[in-house]
Design a protein around this motif. Structure first.
Motif, short mmCIF file in Angstrom:
data_model
loop_
_atom_site.label_atom_id
_atom_site.label_comp_id
_atom_site.label_asym_id
_atom_site.label_seq_id
_atom_site.Cartn_x
_atom_site.Cartn_y
_atom_site.Cartn_z
N GLY A 256 -17.81 -56.74 -30.18
CA GLY A 256 -18.17 -57.87 -29.34
C GLY A 256 -18.60 -57.49 -27.95
N ASN A 257 -18.03 -56.43 -27.39
CA ASN A 257 -18.40 -56.04 -26.03
C ASN A 257 -19.82 -55.49 -25.96
N TYR A 258 -20.36 -55.06 -27.10
CA TYR A 258 -21.74 -54.57 -27.14
C TYR A 258 -22.71 -55.66 -27.58
N LEU A 259 -22.27 -56.51 -28.50
CA LEU A 259 -23.16 -57.50 -29.10
C LEU A 259 -23.20 -58.83 -28.35
N LEU A 260 -22.19 -59.13 -27.58
CA LEU A 260 -22.14 -60.37 -26.81
C LEU A 260 -22.09 -60.02 -25.34
N VAL A 261 -23.23 -60.17 -24.68
CA VAL A 261 -23.38 -59.79 -23.27
C VAL A 261 -23.96 -60.98 -22.52
N ALA A 262 -23.43 -61.26 -21.34
CA ALA A 262 -23.88 -62.41 -20.55
C ALA A 262 -25.37 -62.31 -20.26
#
Length: 616
Positions: free
Chosen positions: A421-427
């Motif tokens: 998630g920290n790579y695929l969901l970015v603001a």
């Protein structure tokens, strides 16, 4: 997940089946292939310019994979008397990554070439059985960063396809057939790897209306589209390799747990390097040049069109000097907010699109040829409870799926923080959830990256039907992230027979259509061998129409396949096969097939165009 209280099964009705199945049949085109002159510096060095990379399971032998790297773009077949050939003082390399936990390449195939004049008394390239600029090569294999080991020495590059007197007649090479002569240059490598090797000229398999594309995307569909690569040649390096040689533990494909076994994923990229110093010798040096210093990479390619159409011009030369392991993190940003996204969204949105956010500027109205590729701006609106009832916006700088980050809704998915998630969901990076993994890590067989077949309550984040797993994240990269540009292939996925009625050059897009609509596949979430699961972006077959597939992906086709439907699938609609979805699937870039066929066996790339016959 049960907080989404409005149930909806993405059951595709008979109308949808008819519409998409018809598309699947009608839109099939028999051929396609991406990086010609794509950066300022390499445009001045054509001998080192890597134009295309392919990786596919051999359609004639399920136990082997074919890797192809093309170089030297825009070759005029009649371009003599010094016809095109591979360059001396260039290292051409095909790189293979099969273990994301190791650093650097796991296998590298290195090619170096030597030219010899057999008859220095003539200006002709071929005369009386002798050839000038006769080119031979050495292929070295490097495993796990060890010492290079020569597996082919004195391999021969066939003479250029000049014409009948040079190739067939007694005053030339006395060859009955250029095709047979060329085929005879396929070499069998020494050692235990079982490789076959071919180096030589071929038809350029890439096709696109270059004149229209680079005229500010002025595609001329039904208005005289023309293939800008028609009747041009390239030089190909082709390898046929047993899957057991490439698999990280040396296992054959018969040992795979299933057709999406993650242990059979490889990443492939190609490069060219030159010595750091080139000295032009004066009169005393007889007009020669001297190369010295360490080799410096000047060109590379993995996924087609990344450096050509994703990186801006100011970043292209630096990208060519890097490797997937040293890539700048800014490339992730270019993929998450691609320039092409500026041309597939309207500055003055038209219903049913959502209003744009303050400060956003788009240019879709100025590029009418891409009008059909309007991505989702409020996907699933009116179907979800607050705060998600406005849907999900995937226009550049929009939130995308980022509002879901860290919530229970993404638990047990690839988007969870304890997964990726920290790579695929970015603001403010909406395409970090689809385009970035497609290009930079491969796609895992995890929700939400499964087809929207019987997903619970119609939720994209629910378990669906598997159709891709070419996930190969990297460790130990310079930027600390898991991404790096490679062409990722799951070697366990069987090849789709080229004579199958289901075969399509639309690759995974076609597989998704079949998986969602065909009753052979859309009634169960079980893993099945859906035709064209072996197609781009799961590797790249020579036939795959990558320009169209990538533009459709920019237009949100992959998002739709997993259940993030288009804006015109409103709160009360029951059929997600809407005009917007049909528009994306029916999009064409104008040129729909190559100018010739492919060979039926290795090396598969077609015989080059003959200089004597071609007219331009």
């Amino acid at each position: 997940m049960n907080r989404f209280t409005r149930p909806l099964q993405w059951a595709v009705g008979a109308c949808a089946i008819t519409a998409l199945a018809t598309w699947s049949t009608v839109q099939y085109t028999p051929l396609e292939a991406s990086s010609h002159r794509e950066a300022p510096l390499i445009a001045d060095d054509p001998l080192a310019d890597n134009t295309d990379v392919y990786a596919f399971v051999d359609p004639n032998d399920a136990t082997r994979v074919v890797l192809i790297a093309d170089y030297i773009p825009f070759q005029l077949p009649q371009g003599g008397p010094n016809y095109y050939t591979f360059g001396e003082n260039v290292r051409y390399e095909i790189h293979v990554k099969n273990n994301g936990a190791t650093s650097g390449d796991d296998i590298t195939y290195r090619f170096t070439f030597t030219r010899t004049n057999q008859d220095g008394s003539t200006f002709f390239n071929v005369r009386l059985g002798q050839q000038n600029l006769k080119t031979t090569y050495t292929c070295e294999k490097i495993v796990n960063g060890g010492a290079p080991v020569a597996i082919v020495t004195n391999g021969e590059v066939p003479a250029y396809n000049i014409g009948p007197r040079s190739i067939n007649s007694g005053v030339g090479l006395s060859q009955a057939s250029y095709t047979a002569y060329r085929q005879g240059k396929v070499a069998t490598a020494s050692g235990s790897g079982g490789e076959q090797v071919f180096c030589g000229s071929s038809d350029d398999p890439f096709f696109v209306d270059l004149g229209a594309v680079f005229d500010l995307a002025g595609l001329r569909v039904n208005r005289g589209s023309r293939d800008g690569l028609s009747k041009y040649n390239v030089h190909a390096i082709a390898l046929s390799i047993p899957i057991a040689t490439l698999q990280k533990s040396g296992q054959p494909v018969s040992a795979a747990k299933n057709i999406l076994d993650p242990d059979y994923v490889i990443g492939v990229w190609a490069s060219a390097s030159r010595p750091a110093m080139r000295t032009l010798n004066g009169n005393s040096g007889s007009g020669t040049t001297t190369a010295s210093g360490s080799y410096v990479q000047v060109s590379r390619l993995g996924m087609p069109l990344l450096n050509e159409a994703i990186n801006p011009i100011g970043a292209k030369d630096a990208w060519n000097r890097a490797t997937p392991y040293t890539e700048a993190s800014v490339t992730d940003g270019y993929l998450s907010n691609p320039e092409l996204g500026l041309y597939t969204a309207d500055n003055n949105p038209v219903a049913p699109a959502a209003p744009k956010s303050a400060g956003q500027t788009f240019y879709g109205e100025a590029v009418p040829a891409l009008m059909a590729l309007r991505m989702q701006t409020k996907s699933l609106y009116g179907r979800l409870p607050a705060p998600y009832d406005g849907g999900f916006d995937f226009r550049n700088q929009a939130p995308g799926l980022y509002p879901l980050k860290g919530t229970p809704l993404v638990a047990n998915t690839a988007l969870a923080d304890n997964a990726f998630g920290n790579y695929l969901l970015v603001a403010n990076s909406p395409r970090s959830v689809d385009l970035k993994p497609i290009f930079h890590t491969g796609v895992p067989n995890l929700p939400p990256y499964q087809l929207a077949v019987n997903k619970k309550d119609g939720l994209p984040l629910s378990v669906g039907k598997p159709f891709v797993n070419n996930f190969l994240p990297l460790t130990g990269t310079a930027n600390g992230g898991p991404g790096g540009d490679m062409l990722r292939l799951n070697m366990a996925v069987p090849a789709t027979p080229r004579n199958s009625p289901d075969f399509s050059n639309q690759g995974l897009i076609a597989a998704a259509v079949l998986g969602l609509t065909d009753p052979r596949f859309n009634t169960t979430q079980a893993l099945q061998n859906i035709p064209n699961m072996d197609g781009f972006p799961n590797g790249r077959r020579l036939e795959d129409e990558v320009v169209k597939i990538e533009l459709q992906a920019v237009g949100g086709a992959v998002l739709a396949a997993i259940g993030l439907w288009y804006d015109d699938f409103g709160p009360t609609a029951t059929n997600p096969v809407t005009p917007s979805l049909k528009g994306v699937l029916n999009f064409t870039a104008g040129v729909e097939k190559n100018d010739t066929t492919f060979r039926a066996s290795f090396p598969y790339v077609q015989t080059p165009w003959e200089g004597y016959r071609v007219r331009r």
